[in-house]
Design a protein around this motif. Structure first.
Motif, PDB file in Angstrom:
ATOM      1  N   GLN A 175       6.857  -0.144   8.998  1.00 17.41           N
ATOM      2  CA  GLN A 175       7.715   0.908   7.254  1.00 17.41           C
ATOM      3  C   GLN A 175       9.304   1.600   7.519  1.00 17.41           C
ATOM      4  O   GLN A 175       9.661   2.037   6.629  1.00 17.41           O
ATOM      5  CB  GLN A 175       6.068   1.464   6.759  1.00 17.41           C
ATOM      6  CG  GLN A 175       5.317   0.824   6.863  1.00 17.41           C
ATOM      7  CD  GLN A 175       4.024   1.368   6.320  1.00 17.41           C
ATOM      8  OE1 GLN A 175       3.684   2.202   4.798  1.00 17.41           O
ATOM      9  NE2 GLN A 175       2.956   1.367   6.972  1.00 17.41           N
ATOM     10  N   PRO A 182       7.013  -3.096  -1.852  1.00 16.72           N
ATOM     11  CA  PRO A 182       5.888  -2.857  -2.661  1.00 16.72           C
ATOM     12  C   PRO A 182       4.853  -4.143  -3.611  1.00 16.72           C
ATOM     13  O   PRO A 182       5.543  -5.369  -3.811  1.00 16.72           O
ATOM     14  CB  PRO A 182       5.967  -1.638  -3.724  1.00 16.72           C
ATOM     15  CG  PRO A 182       7.670  -1.918  -4.379  1.00 16.72           C
ATOM     16  CD  PRO A 182       8.209  -2.661  -2.898  1.00 16.72           C
ATOM     17  N   MET A 183       3.897  -4.085  -3.295  1.00 20.27           N
ATOM     18  CA  MET A 183       2.839  -5.303  -4.247  1.00 20.27           C
ATOM     19  C   MET A 183       3.630  -5.333  -5.803  1.00 20.27           C
ATOM     20  O   MET A 183       3.608  -3.473  -6.315  1.00 20.27           O
ATOM     21  CB  MET A 183       1.710  -4.432  -4.630  1.00 20.27           C
ATOM     22  CG  MET A 183       1.103  -5.154  -5.547  1.00 20.27           C
ATOM     23  SD  MET A 183      -1.082  -4.799  -5.659  1.00 20.27           S
ATOM     24  CE  MET A 183      -1.995  -6.383  -4.423  1.00 20.27           C
ATOM     25  N   LEU A 188      -0.365  -5.732  -8.351  1.00 18.35           N
ATOM     26  CA  LEU A 188      -1.494  -4.219  -8.463  1.00 18.35           C
ATOM     27  C   LEU A 188      -2.497  -3.653 -10.106  1.00 18.35           C
ATOM     28  O   LEU A 188      -3.659  -3.702  -9.482  1.00 18.35           O
ATOM     29  CB  LEU A 188      -0.529  -2.824  -8.526  1.00 18.35           C
ATOM     30  CG  LEU A 188      -0.492  -1.977  -7.843  1.00 18.35           C
ATOM     31  CD1 LEU A 188      -1.852  -1.496  -6.916  1.00 18.35           C
ATOM     32  CD2 LEU A 188       0.126  -0.699  -8.200  1.00 18.35           C
ATOM     33  N   SER A 258       1.945 -11.812  -6.682  1.00 18.73           N
ATOM     34  CA  SER A 258       2.153 -10.900  -4.986  1.00 18.73           C
ATOM     35  C   SER A 258       3.272 -12.001  -5.253  1.00 18.73           C
ATOM     36  O   SER A 258       4.276 -10.945  -4.263  1.00 18.73           O
ATOM     37  CB  SER A 258       0.969 -11.027  -4.660  1.00 18.73           C
ATOM     38  OG  SER A 258      -0.472 -10.247  -4.821  1.00 18.73           O
ATOM     39  N   ALA A 261       7.029 -11.115  -5.089  1.00 19.08           N
ATOM     40  CA  ALA A 261       7.574  -9.916  -3.977  1.00 19.08           C
ATOM     41  C   ALA A 261       8.749 -10.000  -3.084  1.00 19.08           C
ATOM     42  O   ALA A 261       9.725  -9.608  -2.744  1.00 19.08           O
ATOM     43  CB  ALA A 261       6.354  -9.264  -3.481  1.00 19.08           C
ATOM     44  N   LEU A 365       0.453  -6.112   6.123  1.00 13.91           N
ATOM     45  CA  LEU A 365       1.491  -5.631   4.992  1.00 13.91           C
ATOM     46  C   LEU A 365      -0.488  -5.556   3.770  1.00 13.91           C
ATOM     47  O   LEU A 365      -0.238  -5.111   2.696  1.00 13.91           O
ATOM     48  CB  LEU A 365       1.698  -7.221   3.827  1.00 13.91           C
ATOM     49  CG  LEU A 365       2.772  -7.100   2.656  1.00 13.91           C
ATOM     50  CD1 LEU A 365       3.965  -6.120   2.276  1.00 13.91           C
ATOM     51  CD2 LEU A 365       3.426  -8.507   2.515  1.00 13.91           C
ATOM     52  N   HIS A 366      -1.419  -6.532   4.173  1.00  8.07           N
ATOM     53  CA  HIS A 366      -2.152  -6.551   3.094  1.00  8.07           C
ATOM     54  C   HIS A 366      -2.650  -5.191   3.678  1.00  8.07           C
ATOM     55  O   HIS A 366      -3.731  -4.877   1.950  1.00  8.07           O
ATOM     56  CB  HIS A 366      -2.946  -7.741   3.573  1.00  8.07           C
ATOM     57  CG  HIS A 366      -2.677  -9.741   2.836  1.00  8.07           C
ATOM     58  ND1 HIS A 366      -1.686  -9.422   2.413  1.00  8.07           N
ATOM     59  CD2 HIS A 366      -3.529 -10.583   3.447  1.00  8.07           C
ATOM     60  CE1 HIS A 366      -1.933 -10.477   1.662  1.00  8.07           C
ATOM     61  NE2 HIS A 366      -2.425 -11.318   2.908  1.00  8.07           N
ATOM     62  N   TRP A 369      -0.735  -3.061   1.057  1.00  5.64           N
ATOM     63  CA  TRP A 369      -0.933  -3.684   0.071  1.00  5.64           C
ATOM     64  C   TRP A 369      -2.664  -2.888  -0.731  1.00  5.64           C
ATOM     65  O   TRP A 369      -3.259  -2.879  -1.990  1.00  5.64           O
ATOM     66  CB  TRP A 369      -0.938  -5.122  -0.348  1.00  5.64           C
ATOM     67  CG  TRP A 369       0.387  -4.815  -0.705  1.00  5.64           C
ATOM     68  CD1 TRP A 369       1.676  -4.256  -0.400  1.00  5.64           C
ATOM     69  CD2 TRP A 369       0.901  -6.061  -1.491  1.00  5.64           C
ATOM     70  NE1 TRP A 369       2.669  -4.387  -0.667  1.00  5.64           N
ATOM     71  CE2 TRP A 369       2.459  -6.232  -0.731  1.00  5.64           C
ATOM     72  CE3 TRP A 369       0.631  -7.805  -1.666  1.00  5.64           C
ATOM     73  CZ2 TRP A 369       2.965  -7.153  -1.874  1.00  5.64           C
ATOM     74  CZ3 TRP A 369       1.045  -8.498  -1.811  1.00  5.64           C
ATOM     75  CH2 TRP A 369       2.718  -8.208  -1.641  1.00  5.64           C
ATOM     76  N   GLN A 370      -3.863  -2.134   0.641  1.00  5.03           N
ATOM     77  CA  GLN A 370      -4.672  -2.435   0.614  1.00  5.03           C
ATOM     78  C   GLN A 370      -5.936  -3.387  -0.130  1.00  5.03           C
ATOM     79  O   GLN A 370      -6.373  -2.866  -1.686  1.00  5.03           O
ATOM     80  CB  GLN A 370      -5.234  -1.018  -1.391  1.00  5.03           C
ATOM     81  CG  GLN A 370      -4.538   0.448  -0.275  1.00  5.03           C
ATOM     82  CD  GLN A 370      -4.649   1.096  -1.514  1.00  5.03           C
ATOM     83  OE1 GLN A 370      -4.440   1.456  -2.660  1.00  5.03           O
ATOM     84  NE2 GLN A 370      -4.921   2.666  -1.096  1.00  5.03           N
ATOM     85  N   LEU A 371      -5.850  -4.452  -0.079  1.00  4.49           N
ATOM     86  CA  LEU A 371      -6.368  -5.577  -0.167  1.00  4.49           C
ATOM     87  C   LEU A 371      -7.900  -5.817   0.152  1.00  4.49           C
ATOM     88  O   LEU A 371      -7.868  -5.276   1.463  1.00  4.49           O
ATOM     89  CB  LEU A 371      -5.921  -7.256  -0.074  1.00  4.49           C
ATOM     90  CG  LEU A 371      -4.404  -7.112  -0.442  1.00  4.49           C
ATOM     91  CD1 LEU A 371      -3.704  -7.964  -0.147  1.00  4.49           C
ATOM     92  CD2 LEU A 371      -5.228  -7.613  -2.340  1.00  4.49           C
TER      93      LEU A 371
END
Length: 456
Positions: A175, A182-183, A188, A258, A261, A365-366, A369-371
């Motif tokens: 980062q 970003p997602m 999102l 997704s 991206a 990454l996930h 992205w808060q998956l």
């Protein structure tokens, strides 16, 4: 697998003493070193380079990296790493990534780093993926008789002296050093809507219909012969209520959104076209496995669909290296991705950062992205056989799905997996695997058509 025949013959003819050390079979030399229980400082390795004058085998301590400028200074040559195909031709009796550092038995000249010859004992690869050789100083001198020597490794900390990065540190550096995508906004919004139990089918359909391209893709999906719906499907809402259901539409929409991206080439084994094909097949198999394993079908589908996003992130951030990785993959699909990634990213500033593999990168990454947690874990650990831990059922389902798909030449690598062990870990039997193979065969034409549709 025994010692490479040409190496064994050379050692016998020259009376060079050695000791065999048996190890567990592994996909790469790094894995053998890690699992051997020996200090990594005892190992030496071979890096094979080439130019118009031919190949050169550079021998150095395992915990060092050769410096191309120093090699040029010693040899007067500008050398490049061998491709997998070139290495297979030069060392035909060796497993990839297990090339012995004894070049004389392959008629390849040797350059040893000046820190190697004086060592009292060394351990090395011998062409096999489950045997190491140990030699003392006298045997090593005879094996390297006639080879050149010079200082060819980088100054500074060796790998063993440098503390390995944790995943948290890798995430922080990624980062900080790179602009992670970003997602996408639509993805999102789809993700948020799927986690809200009060959201209606109509609201989901309206969100998707804001995007004409996604609308067309979802409707094509619903019209696919995968579902054999006899009537007409003319809207997203009809696709949800009559054919696909809320979760499946939400997840395929999330995948479509997704992927926007990333800027990744379409062609090649790692390109976007094959990525979609692999992802859809894996999602289908994972969903079918979830039925047998008593896990959440929708979540299993999402794990299969999104598990390989780390490859896309690598392609997005490092296009030149991704192109090289794609070429190596095309040249030899039987080599593990772990080995190829180490070959491409095995030196330089990104070595520690990308040594964790594309799976862990995708998991990072996930998480950013808060998956859902199982999706994060399935992406992050699918390259780690024998994983046991949080959400391991979902990781195992992705691993087993990938193993089954390799039989159909679908995926990013075709080296075999231990399907029996994976099936046992999931509580399945051979007849369950046979049934899965039959189900995949039945829908393969439809999945192929769907992949072409979604990637266009």
């Amino acid at each position: 697998m025994p010692i490479a025949p040409r190496l064994e013959r050379f050692l016998a003819l020259n009376g060079i003493a050695f000791r065999e050390l048996k190890t567990a079979p592994a996909s790469g030399f790094d894995e053998v070193v890690t699992g051997s229980g020996l200090s990594s400082d005892r190992f030496i390795r071979a890096s094979v380079l080439i130019d118009i004058n031919g190949p050169l085998l550079v021998v150095h301590r395992y915990n060092t990296s050769i410096d191309p400028e120093l090699v040029t200074r010693v040899t007067g040559r500008r050398l490049q790493p061998l491709t997998v195909r070139q290495a297979a031709r030069l060392f035909p009796d060796c497993n990839p990534d297990f090339i012995p550092p004894v070049g004389a038995c392959y008629d390849v000249p040797v350059l040893t780093d000046d820190d190697v010859p004086g060592r009292s004992k060394v351990v090395m690869a011998c062409g096999a993926d489950d045997v190491l050789l140990e030699m003392d100083r006298a045997a090593l001198a005879r094996a390297f008789a006639g080879s050149a020597s010079g200082h060819v490794v980088s100054h500074g900390q060796s790998n063993s002296e440098r503390k390995a990065l944790t995943l948290e540190e890798v995430a922080d550096q990624l980062q900080r050093l790179y602009r992670l995508p970003p997602m996408p906004a639509l993805a999102l919004r789809v993700l948020r809507i799927t986690t809200d139990p009060g959201v209606s089918v109509r609201e989901l359909a309206e969100l998707i219909e804001f995007d004409p391209s996604m609308t067309a893709q979802v409707i094509r999906y619903a019209r696919s012969s995968l579902f054999n719906y006899p009537g007409q499907i003319n809207s997203v809402q009809e696709a949800v209520t009559r054919v696909l259901g809320f979760d499946r539409v939400a997840h395929i929409a999330l995948g479509i959104a997704s992927l926007r991206a990333f800027e990744v080439p379409r062609k090649g084994m790692l390109g976007m076209d094959e990525f979609w094909r692999h992802s859809l097949y894996c999602a289908f198999v994972c969903q079918r496995l979830a039925v047998s394993c008593g896990e959440d079908k929708a979540l299993a589908y999402l794990c299969g669909l999104l598990h390989n996003f780390g490859l896309l992130l690598i392609g997005h951030l490092f296009p030149a290296e991704f192109e090289q990785l794609n070429q190596l993959r095309e040249a030899d699909p039987e080599v593990s991705m772990v080995s190829l990634e180490r070959q491409v990213f095995g030196a330089g500033d990104r070595q520690q950062l990308l040594a964790v593999g594309h799976g862990a990168i995708g998991g990072i990454l996930h998480r950013l992205w808060q998956l859902p947690a199982p999706v994060i874990k399935a992406a992050g650990m699918h390259q780690h056989p024998g994983y046991h831990g949080e959400h391991d059922q979902y990781v195992l389902m992705v691993q087993l799905a990938n193993g089954l798909l390799k039989e159909r030449r679908i995926g990013d690598e075709f080296n075999p997996d231990d399907l029996d062990a994976l099936a046992i870990a999931l509580g399945l039997e051979n007849h369950d695997l046979d049934r899965l193979r039959e189900e995949v065969e039945e829908v393969s034409a439809d999945l192929d058509a769907l992949a072409r549709s979604l990637s266009s």
